[in-house]
Design an enzyme around this catalytic site. Structure first.
Site, short mmCIF file in Angstrom:
data_model
loop_
_atom_site.label_atom_id
_atom_site.label_comp_id
_atom_site.label_asym_id
_atom_site.label_seq_id
_atom_site.Cartn_x
_atom_site.Cartn_y
_atom_site.Cartn_z
N GLY A 86 69.62 72.68 -22.76
CA GLY A 86 70.23 71.48 -23.32
C GLY A 86 71.74 71.51 -23.36
O GLY A 86 72.39 72.35 -22.76
N CYS A 87 72.30 70.54 -24.12
CA CYS A 87 73.75 70.40 -24.17
C CYS A 87 74.39 71.60 -24.84
O CYS A 87 73.79 72.25 -25.68
CB CYS A 87 74.12 69.13 -24.93
SG CYS A 87 73.64 69.14 -26.64
N GLY A 88 75.61 71.89 -24.45
CA GLY A 88 76.29 73.04 -25.02
C GLY A 88 75.58 74.34 -24.70
O GLY A 88 75.49 75.24 -25.52
#
Length: 263
Positions: A86-88
């Site tokens: 996912g993000c980050g």
């Protein structure tokens, strides 16, 4: 149309006892909390007492941490890296097998679902960077007295590390706290919460199958899709009381007595 500002994102070089660990993309707020939380989540410290100092050099973007615990970088880097989803996107050094060896949660604290939903709404209203930009993740602790503490970051993992760092620095007892997050609860997110010892974890979005399996094994209650008057409780530890279900004794929403809960 109302224009929102852009979320902040900075490369931060984490340096522990003179050794460069990695460069992380972070929102440049509450970095000391993040350092404590990340080091604890990855097993590099067991308590705040092992941290001698934390300082941030804004010019070089380096976050310098001095530990008192005989930190061995070779042992750390010899572990297999697991890239988070996912993000980050980040890195964790704990495998699923490692996490299964964490201490199982034994808290007997219980919470009504209506209470958790109300606190999630309060969390949303007290997330200033998200309200300003519309593009930030957040993590929130619900204290025993009902007060909340919020930390935000561009990455969901970073936000959780920040709130765990806050808890460690303030010597809070995990079994009396609830963790809420805006991000998906994946296995590595569950592992961060499990290492600290949270008994109840909630999110406005989903939990993954691996996270739910791990939560059941460690006796952690996990709830997802905390929105409005609805939620999905994935586990059966008995810590979330389903007081919003039709016909449940004392259902405040059916009687129209409960405060509206905002998304």
């Amino acid at each position: 149309m109302t224009r929102k500002g852009c979320p902040d994102e900075y490369p931060v070089n984490l340096v522990v006892n003179g050794y460069e660990i990695a460069v992380f993309q972070l929102t440049n707020h509450d970095l000391e909390d993040w350092a404590y939380g990340y080091l604890f989540s990855e097993g590099l410290i067991e308590s705040a007492d092992e941290v001698r100092s934390v300082s941030f050099d804004e010019g070089s973007g380096s976050l310098h941490v001095s530990l008192d615990n005989g930190f061995d970088p070779e042992q750390m880097f010899s572990k297999k890296k697991h890239y988070t989803a996912g993000c980050g996107r980040g890195v964790t050094f704990f495998s699923m097998t490692d996490v299964k060896n964490f201490k199982k949660v034994s808290s007997r604290e219980t919470y009504t679902l209506s209470y958790i939903l109300k606190k999630r709404s309060e969390f949303a209203q007290n997330s200033p960077f998200y309200l300003e930009t519309g593009g930030m993740h957040g993590a929130c602790i619900i204290h025993e007295d009902g007060s909340i503490e919020v930390r935000e970051d561009i990455g969901r993992h970073n936000a959780v590390d920040k709130i765990i760092g806050y808890a460690i620095r303030n010597r809070l007892k995990a079994e009396r706290l609830v963790l809420l997050t805006t991000g998906r609860i994946s296995y590595e997110m569950l592992s961060k919460a499990a290492r600290f010892g949270f008994a109840v974890i909630g999110s406005r979005t989903a939990a993954t199958k691996q996270a739910v399996q791990l939560a059941k094994f460690l006796n952690i209650e996990v709830a997802g899709y905390l929105r409005g008057k609805m939620a999905t409780v994935y586990t059966s530890a008995g810590r979330i009381i389903p007081d919003l279900e039709p016909g449940y004794p004392g259902n405040r929403f059916e009687r129209g007595e409960a405060e509206p809960v905002l998304n």
